[in-house]
Design a protein around this motif. Structure first.
Motif, PDB file in Angstrom:
ATOM      1  N   VAL B 187      61.816   8.662  43.652  1.00 53.61           N
ATOM      2  CA  VAL B 187      62.906   7.799  43.203  1.00 53.61           C
ATOM      3  C   VAL B 187      62.626   7.276  41.796  1.00 53.61           C
ATOM      4  CG1 VAL B 187      64.100   5.644  43.674  1.00 53.61           C
ATOM      5  CG2 VAL B 187      63.520   7.158  45.553  1.00 53.61           C
ATOM      6  N   ILE B 188      61.402   6.828  41.585  1.00 51.12           N
ATOM      7  CA  ILE B 188      61.042   6.295  40.264  1.00 51.12           C
ATOM      8  C   ILE B 188      61.206   7.368  39.190  1.00 51.12           C
ATOM      9  CG2 ILE B 188      59.101   5.505  38.858  1.00 51.12           C
ATOM     10  CD1 ILE B 188      58.081   4.088  41.444  1.00 51.12           C
ATOM     11  N   LEU B 189      60.673   8.532  39.464  1.00 52.96           N
ATOM     12  CA  LEU B 189      60.753   9.607  38.474  1.00 52.96           C
ATOM     13  C   LEU B 189      62.207   9.974  38.183  1.00 52.96           C
ATOM     14  CD1 LEU B 189      57.837  11.942  39.593  1.00 52.96           C
ATOM     15  CD2 LEU B 189      57.890  10.336  37.695  1.00 52.96           C
ATOM     16  N   ILE B 191      64.848   8.150  38.440  1.00 50.05           N
ATOM     17  CA  ILE B 191      65.562   7.141  37.667  1.00 50.05           C
ATOM     18  C   ILE B 191      65.127   7.181  36.213  1.00 50.05           C
ATOM     19  CG2 ILE B 191      65.910   4.662  37.405  1.00 50.05           C
ATOM     20  CD1 ILE B 191      66.070   4.553  40.398  1.00 50.05           C
ATOM     21  N   LEU B 192      63.868   7.544  35.999  1.00 50.28           N
ATOM     22  CA  LEU B 192      63.423   7.726  34.613  1.00 50.28           C
ATOM     23  C   LEU B 192      64.284   8.775  33.920  1.00 50.28           C
ATOM     24  CD1 LEU B 192      59.546   7.703  34.914  1.00 50.28           C
ATOM     25  CD2 LEU B 192      60.967   6.065  33.682  1.00 50.28           C
ATOM     26  N   VAL B 193      64.630   9.823  34.665  1.00 46.68           N
ATOM     27  CA  VAL B 193      65.416  10.902  34.073  1.00 46.68           C
ATOM     28  C   VAL B 193      66.879  10.495  33.946  1.00 46.68           C
ATOM     29  CG1 VAL B 193      66.122  13.297  34.310  1.00 46.68           C
ATOM     30  CG2 VAL B 193      63.885  12.583  35.113  1.00 46.68           C
ATOM     31  N   LEU B 194      67.397   9.903  35.028  1.00 45.75           N
ATOM     32  CA  LEU B 194      68.841   9.667  35.072  1.00 45.75           C
ATOM     33  C   LEU B 194      69.279   8.422  34.328  1.00 45.75           C
ATOM     34  CD1 LEU B 194      69.339  10.507  38.842  1.00 45.75           C
ATOM     35  CD2 LEU B 194      69.968  11.945  36.918  1.00 45.75           C
ATOM     36  N   GLN B 195      68.379   7.554  33.984  1.00 40.37           N
ATOM     37  CA  GLN B 195      68.704   6.243  33.418  1.00 40.37           C
ATOM     38  C   GLN B 195      69.316   5.347  34.499  1.00 40.37           C
ATOM     39  OE1 GLN B 195      67.570   5.439  30.444  1.00 40.37           O
ATOM     40  NE2 GLN B 195      66.882   7.539  30.188  1.00 40.37           N
ATOM     41  N   PRO B 196      68.839   4.123  34.584  1.00 36.20           N
ATOM     42  CA  PRO B 196      69.283   3.247  35.661  1.00 36.20           C
ATOM     43  C   PRO B 196      70.777   2.965  35.602  1.00 36.20           C
ATOM     44  CG  PRO B 196      67.386   2.315  34.531  1.00 36.20           C
ATOM     45  CD  PRO B 196      67.827   3.486  33.723  1.00 36.20           C
ATOM     46  N   GLY B 197      71.404   2.919  36.732  1.00 36.92           N
ATOM     47  CA  GLY B 197      72.819   2.622  36.853  1.00 36.92           C
ATOM     48  C   GLY B 197      73.139   2.653  38.331  1.00 36.92           C
ATOM     49  N   ILE B 198      74.295   2.142  38.722  1.00 36.70           N
ATOM     50  CA  ILE B 198      74.602   2.068  40.152  1.00 36.70           C
ATOM     51  C   ILE B 198      74.542   3.451  40.792  1.00 36.70           C
ATOM     52  CG2 ILE B 198      76.433   1.576  41.816  1.00 36.70           C
ATOM     53  CD1 ILE B 198      77.230  -0.774  40.147  1.00 36.70           C
TER      54      ILE B 198
ATOM     55  N   ALA C   9      53.799  18.757  41.554  1.00 36.21           N
ATOM     56  CA  ALA C   9      53.289  19.061  40.220  1.00 36.21           C
ATOM     57  C   ALA C   9      54.346  19.786  39.391  1.00 36.21           C
ATOM     58  CB  ALA C   9      52.021  19.895  40.329  1.00 36.21           C
ATOM     59  N   THR C  10      55.029  20.737  40.044  1.00 40.50           N
ATOM     60  CA  THR C  10      56.074  21.480  39.346  1.00 40.50           C
ATOM     61  C   THR C  10      57.197  20.536  38.919  1.00 40.50           C
ATOM     62  OG1 THR C  10      55.576  23.261  40.868  1.00 40.50           O
ATOM     63  CG2 THR C  10      57.539  23.507  39.528  1.00 40.50           C
ATOM     64  N   PHE C  11      57.530  19.681  39.839  1.00 40.00           N
ATOM     65  CA  PHE C  11      58.563  18.690  39.591  1.00 40.00           C
ATOM     66  C   PHE C  11      58.203  17.842  38.369  1.00 40.00           C
ATOM     67  CE2 PHE C  11      60.577  14.581  41.019  1.00 40.00           C
ATOM     68  CZ  PHE C  11      61.875  15.007  40.868  1.00 40.00           C
ATOM     69  N   THR C  12      56.975  17.360  38.330  1.00 39.42           N
ATOM     70  CA  THR C  12      56.581  16.533  37.185  1.00 39.42           C
ATOM     71  C   THR C  12      56.593  17.362  35.902  1.00 39.42           C
ATOM     72  OG1 THR C  12      54.267  16.937  37.675  1.00 39.42           O
ATOM     73  CG2 THR C  12      55.176  14.882  38.462  1.00 39.42           C
ATOM     74  N   PHE C  13      56.208  18.610  35.992  1.00 44.28           N
ATOM     75  CA  PHE C  13      56.202  19.474  34.804  1.00 44.28           C
ATOM     76  C   PHE C  13      57.609  19.550  34.206  1.00 44.28           C
ATOM     77  CE2 PHE C  13      56.947  23.751  33.060  1.00 44.28           C
ATOM     78  CZ  PHE C  13      56.048  23.733  32.004  1.00 44.28           C
ATOM     79  N   PHE C  14      58.582  19.802  35.079  1.00 47.12           N
ATOM     80  CA  PHE C  14      59.933  19.936  34.558  1.00 47.12           C
ATOM     81  C   PHE C  14      60.465  18.608  34.035  1.00 47.12           C
ATOM     82  CE2 PHE C  14      59.873  23.893  36.993  1.00 47.12           C
ATOM     83  CZ  PHE C  14      60.217  24.750  35.959  1.00 47.12           C
TER      84      PHE C  14
END
Lengths: 662, 337, 298
Positions: B187-189, B191-198, C9-14
């Protein structure tokens, strides 16, 4: 005779949401030194509660002893504290429970479980206790006791576990041993062994046994005296001969009449109508009055006292009052009533010529991971139109799987099933399958899981009609449901109710109505009565017989209760380890069993007849003699018209010779 | 024998004319859900939970309209005001008299006559409005996440169990792998990618959240498939659709409802947790989590900023857990006699 | 197990590849840092080769370098930070399990009495109140108002008390509830009646026959328990300024220090996988049915 235990007016209640349930309502009896007293009754009669109360093992709350006395060694156990009871439990009075699969702690070695009570009560060292445990295991017939001591319960079979439980119970030489349905969860052959073991131990150790059971055959086999319980009371008590050959209470009549006797043959079983009363509000007067066809006005007003029949025989029924009219107990109870079996058999032979179902080399394997279980391993049999074919065997022999495979609940591994000469296991168009599902129906074992709890009875019964579009309108559908309800002996008003409102027997009849709704020709009944009480069993069996007569149904009747199977079936197949070992006319099979397994199975069934039971010999079947995959495979061969036995060529010849010699 | 022989007259021994053998039913007719409701109501704790949730829900919906302040309406002249509630202000220990922890009446100091029921934050925003606005958003996210979990989980678990065999095998392997991944980290990762939002927070929770539901539905259906009434229906020739709609789904409702009741508080917690570690909604939008996070910054001087949001999130969680427990007891077939 | 790890690991890589501000495409990086990274991961090479190198590095324990701490290896940072987190986690787990089990057993034995109800009220509250709320409460009352214990930092045992309590509340609540349910279930089993029928006293019945059987299902929740402890450390360490891994993780999220985030994520995953493995082994130890048949519980 010395009384070792005396119970006076014992009363036990359970507090439930709905109110106080009076499970035991004034039970009095005594136990003589060195005797076996059986307490019989149906589920809910209070027999188990009574036995647990003697050791004060009733869970509290919700249960509590509300009155009476339990006199043991001059003390009233009812007044004992928990501490005092702990000294008595396991040493003076001990107990054997019903289900050996659950009555042993799965995470403790059997040795430790036996040693526990020896150390506790006999103050012995661990080493001494261990020696004693080995002796005990030997005594109850467990091979390699030293090694088995460190085994866990799951490494034993059901019968062996029950032996371990017995070893635990007798470890401190108890004065009284309470056995609460100790053989109910076991197969008949194992049951016979355990009963024999208990009898031998009782003689050797001179303990007294209170034996709780619902099976009158077991009672006849083991008991010296019998107490019959109904609705929390003892209704009749006496010596075993007195109860079986001179019963006085109409409930005892019903119980005895509801059981088919292997040695007898009668058209219809006696049933006790209705079901036991709700002990939340026990009825006034005699609790049995509602179901008693001889009920008198007084039965609804006053509770009958115990009338004395002889010095040892008492019964609580107003029928024994001097002012009561004399009532003659029903016929079927007369001892050893012989019916000309041969004539009946001829009658049966005449009516079946047309093959309805042919099973050819049917196989059903289940694989879990690497190991394959051969549940059904190449069986062959035919079923003729209008007959009842019984399939018997002990648990795990593949009889239920056979039934389910025939109706295609499982896809067969191999083999054919021909119904009216059509192979119904072909991959075929769905229309035919639909038709097949209409022709073949099934009745299930468990009255509790066989009805969807979320559907009304009407919807359950009408399901088949809905699927096959048999009712064109709502009115017609409901009309048919009403008709079916009445056919199986229920009322119209029941249509809108939910399954949990019904008793086991009533549910089973709803299941039958559901199967009948599509007008089938052939019904597979998979242990339809094994979850029911004796008196209810008779209701269901009578209903099935009646329906067969009226609608010309053909049955495949699967069961482990051989006496019922014999009673209902025209021909019987005996299954063992996925194979049919013997197949014959039912009378022929019982009179003249040929396969060793059939012989042992038949000899193991306890009969509700104490005189016969006393002299009967059990035949043991040596499992190692069964074909183990080496040498010539035995196959089913017809040794006599209609009598098939699984045997090798050599055996076949010798059996033939025997017959020719006769 | 205590019975008086004289009372026993001859006519008592005439046959009784009762209808013998009628099939009497001792239990009253009651539908399944009515019985569940009856049992649920008997459970005091669960019932209290239900009442609490109803109140909180009503306040979340209507609370923000109780005064004219908007949730993002800043006014520094009234910043950091402690809560002040009419009438209750007389009760000193409640701490809603408008005095701060030093005992100074901030309202007098700032010359404000208006009552801010929950006080204001460091930007002078009305906390009453913000708290209920936040509750609304938190509940919205949680219920949305629970619903999506429910749909995916039921479909996935249902297909896996119903068709069985190889399909089930493959689907189960996938689930096993997903279970092996610590979900909060995913979940944390995400949200890092998606940017927080509802939406992104909801999605991130759903990505791993449905697995629990899928497993429960699968387990239940596998169990039901072996029930004799399902077999009976099959022998009657029932098709998939009938089996699923008439037998499997109605009998799976209980576990599904219970699981959902426990998913909602978990989702509320997750959302608050994410806000707390800096992955929450961006200001000025508030959720209970961001309010708590903000409150922490001024905990020592203005504890009221943390207090109300904390109390409400705790109450929501407690209520849902109580309701879940109550439902589990009420739906448990073992209790059914 | 390994598959799970590879997937993570793959997930983090991408994620590294796509994240705005990841080490591969961050504008804030100095040229020298970029060069270092390019060299390290061979960014001029095609993606599959990059992937293989990335994986190879992970297996060597090389998790990349931090931006924030100017090129310090992530593995060093983890090594430095893990101590405090481990102490905190272990203390909470041990206290949580012990208190939880005792509470659960007492509640089960005294079923439907005031003690049972009280224990369950505590459990529901412990389960429901988020740990950061509870930590705030403790910090404010015990730390600020009563001044009994320090509210922040990590300079001795007394500093660990409040964070440990905050963390263990959830563990206590979960285990107590679970233990109670399981114990009630076990106490209703036939073999418990058998044990009573032998004349054993209640203590012996519960301890010798009940505990072990009730404990078997408890093991299943140890996995999820660790995860919740782990995430718990994130917030609790932040609140109490404990210099642990969780605090670092949160700080890195705030500062977009991606290599550290990814590294810690991978580390957490390994930890979790390890716990699952231990749970499997524990099953065998405690349950003879599994040990002796050699199978694993489904």
């Amino acid at each position: 005779m010395e009384k070792i235990l005396e119970v006076k007016d014992l009363q036990v209640s359970f507090d439930t949401y709905a109110g106080e349930v009076k499970a035991v309502r004034g039970v009095s009896f005594h136990l003589n030194k060195g005797e076996i007293l059986a307490i019989v009754g149906e589920s809910g009669s209070g027999k188990s509660v009574t036995s647990k109360s003697l050791m004060k093992l009733i869970p509290n709350p919700p249960g509590r002893i509300t009155g009476g006395e339990i006199i043991f060694k001059g003390d009233n156990l009812v007044n004992f504290t928990e501490k005092q009871m702990q000294k008595i439990r396991g040493s003076d009075i001990s107990m054997i429970f019903q289900d050996p699969m659950t009555s042993l702690n799965p995470t403790m070695t059997v040795g430790n479980q036996i040693i526990e009570s020896i150390i506790k009560h006999q103050k012995q060292s661990k080493h001494q206790a261990k020696d004693k445990a080995i002796k005990l295991l030997e005594m109850v017939g467990i091979p390699n006791p030293e090694k088995r001591l460190s085994s866990y319960p799951h490494q034993f079979s059901g019968g062996m576990r029950q032996r371990v439980v017995i070893a635990m119970a007798i470890s401190c030489n108890p004065k009284v041993l309470i056995a609460d349905e100790p053989t109910t969860a076991l197969d008949v052959t194992i049951q016979a062994q355990i009963l024999e073991l208990l009898r031998n131990l009782q003689k050797r150790m001179e303990t007294s046994i209170i034996f709780i059971t619902h099976d009158l055959g077991v009672v006849a086999n083991i008991a010296d005296r019998v107490a019959v319980m109904y609705a929390g009371k003892i209704v009749e008590i006496g010596k075993v001969e007195e109860i079986f050959y001179n019963p006085q209470h109409p409930y005892t009549w019903g119980l005895l009449g509801a059981m088919p006797n292997l040695n007898e043959d009668s058209e219809e079983l006696i049933t006790i109508p209705g079901s036991p009363p709700n002990l939340l509000n026990p009825p006034n007067g005699d609790a049995f009055a509602e179901r008693n066809q001889y009920a008198m006005k007084i039965d609804y007003q006053l509770e009958p006292p115990m009338f004395k029949v002889s010095e040892t025989h008492f019964a609580a029924t107003w029928l024994l009052h001097e002012k009561s009219p004399k009532i003659i107990p029903p016929d079927t109870l007369r001892k050893h009533r012989q019916v000309s079996a041969i004539e009946k058999q001829k009658d049966r032979l005449a009516k079946k010529r047309e093959k309805l179902l042919e099973v050819k080399n049917l196989k059903q394997y289940f694989s879990s991971g690497s190991n394959v279980v051969k549940a059904v391993d190449g069986i062959n049999f035919d079923i003729y139109k209008g007959e009842t074919f019984g399939l018997v065997g002990e648990s795990g022999c593949g009889k239920s799987t056979t039934g389910r495979t025939i109706i295609r609940l499982y896809e067969a591994t191999d083999g054919e099933v021909l119904y009216n000469n059509v192979n119904i296991h072909d991959k075929r168009v769905s229309g035919d399958l639909q038709k097949l599902n209409q022709n073949i129906q099934m009745i299930f074992q468990d009255p509790y899981s066989s009805l969807n709890p979320r559907q009304t009875v009407a919807d359950i019964i009408a399901e088949g009609m809905d699927i096959h579009g048999l009712a064109s309108s709502k009115k017609e559908r409901l009309g048919k449901v009403y008709e079916l309800l009445e056919t199986v002996g229920l009322n119209r008003e029941h249509a809108n109710r939910y399954p949990h409102e019904f008793s086991g027997g009533q549910r089973q009849r709803i299941g039958i109505a559901r199967a009948l709704a599509v007008d089938p020709e052939f019904i597979i009944a998979d242990e339809p009565i094994s979850a029911l009480d004796v008196s209810i069993q008779a209701q269901v069996v009578n209903l099935m017989k009646k329906l067969q007569k009226e609608k010309g149904l053909t049955y495949l009747f699967i069961a482990h209760d051989l006496s019922m199977v014999k009673y209902i079936s025209d021909r019987i197949g005996v299954m063992y380890k996925g194979k049919i070992v013997e197949l014959a006319e039912s009378e022929e099979l019982y009179q003249n069993p040929l396969h060793a397994y059939t012989k042992s199975l038949l000899s193991a069934i306890p009969l509700p007849d104490p005189d016969t039971e006393k002299i009967r010999k059990r035949i043991k079947f040596d499992e190692s003699l069964f074909w183990n995959g080496e040498g010539e495979e035995p196959i089913l061969r017809e040794v006599k018209e209609g009598h098939w036995v699984s045997c090798t060529e050599q055996d076949f010849q010798s059996i033939k010779k025997q017959f020719n010699a006769v | 024998m205590s019975i008086n022989e004289k009372e026993i007259t001859d006519d008592l021994f005439l046959p009784a004319d009762s209808e013998n053998g009628t099939e009497a039913i001792s239990r009253p007719t009651i539908t399944y859900w009515a019985e569940v409701w009856k049992r649920f109501r008997k459970n005091k704790a669960a019932f209290i939970g239900l009442i609490l949730i109803s109140i909180i829900l009503a306040l979340a919906i209507f609370g923000p309209y109780a005064n004219e302040h908007g949730y993002d309406e800043q006014n520094l002249t009234r910043a950091n005001l402690p809560p002040k509630i009419p009438i209750l202000e007389q009760v000193s220990w409640l701490g809603v008299s408008g005095t701060d922890i030093q005992g100074i009446d901030r309202y007098k100091e700032s010359g404000i006559t208006e009552y801010f029921w929950f006080g204001t934050d460091n930007l002078g925003r009305d906390l009453w409005t913000r708290v209920w606005e936040g509750t609304r958003i938190s509940l919205y996210i949680a219920i949305l996440a629970a619903l999506i979990d429910l749909i995916i989980g039921v479909v996935y678990g249902g297909i896996s169990a119903y068709y069985g065999g190889r399909i089930d095998n493959i689907m189960q392997r996938i689930v096993e792998i997903l279970v092996g991944i610590p979900s909060l980290i995913v979940v944390i990762l995400l949200i890092l990618v998606l940017q927080p939002g509802i939406i992104s927070i909801t999605l991130a929770m759903v990505i791993t959240g449905w697995v629990g539901m899928a497993r429960i539905v699968r387990g239940q259906i596998l169990k039901l498939k072996e029930q004799e009434y399902v077999l009976a229906s099959r022998t009657l020739g029932a098709k998939d659709r009938r089996l699923i709609w008439k037998h499997l789904i109605p009998n799976t409702m209980g576990p599904i409802i219970i699981t959902t009741m426990f998913t909602i508080p978990t989702a509320i917690f997750t959302e608050a947790f994410l806000s707390f570690i800096g992955l929450g909604l961006q200001p000025p939008i508030a959720s209970l989590g961001t309010l708590i996070n903000d409150g922490y910054k001024l905990l020592r001087i203005y504890p009221h900023m943390l207090a109300f949001s904390s109390i409400i999130i705790s109450l929501i969680m407690i209520s849902f857990n109580l309701i879940g427990d109550g439902l589990r007891d009420a739906l448990d077939p073992k209790m059914r006699k | 197990m390994l598959v799970t790890f590879l997937i993570i690991a793959t997930f983090t890589f991408f994620l590294m590849q796509t994240l705005p501000g990841s080490p591969f495409n961050d504008e804030r990086l100095s040229e020298s840092q970029k060069e270092k990274l390019y060299e390290r991961y061979g960014l001029d090479e095609p993606a599959p080769i990059q992937y293989v190198k990335y994986m190879a590095n992970i297996f060597k324990g090389d998790l990349g370098v931090s931006f924030q701490y100017d090129g310090r290896p992530v593995s060093d940072i983890i090594g430095e930070r893990i101590g405090a987190s481990a102490v905190l986690g272990a203390q909470s787990l041990i206290i949580g399990c012990m208190v939880g089990i005792i509470l659960g057993i007492i509640a089960a034995i005294r079923h439907n009495t005031a003690i049972d109800y009280a224990a369950m009220v505590i459990a529901v509250i412990g389960l429901s109140v988020p740990n950061f709320v509870f930590a705030g409460l403790l910090q404010y009352w015990v730390g600020v108002k009563l001044q009994w214990l320090p509210v922040a930092f990590w300079e001795g045992f007394e500093y660990s008390i409040l964070p440990t309590i905050s963390l263990s509340v959830f563990v206590i609540a979960t285990i107590a509830r679970f233990m109670r349910t399981e114990m009630l279930e076990v106490l209703g089993q036939d073999y418990i009646v058998t044990a009573k029928a032998k004349g054993l006293n209640q203590f012996a019945v519960v301890m010798r026959h009940g505990l072990r059987n009730a404990a078997i299902p408890i093991i299943t929740i140890l996995g999820p328990m660790t995860v919740s402890l782990l995430t718990g450390t994130l917030v609790i360490e932040k609140i109490f300024s404990v210099p642990g891994l969780g605090e670092q993780f949160v700080k890195s999220i705030m500062t977009n220090d991606f290599p550290v985030i990814m590294g810690v994520t991978l580390f957490y995953s390994i930890l979790f996988i390890g716990v699952v493995l231990i749970v499997d082994i524990l099953y065998g130890v405690i349950d003879p049915r599994i040990r002796l048949s050699g199978g694993t519980k489904q």
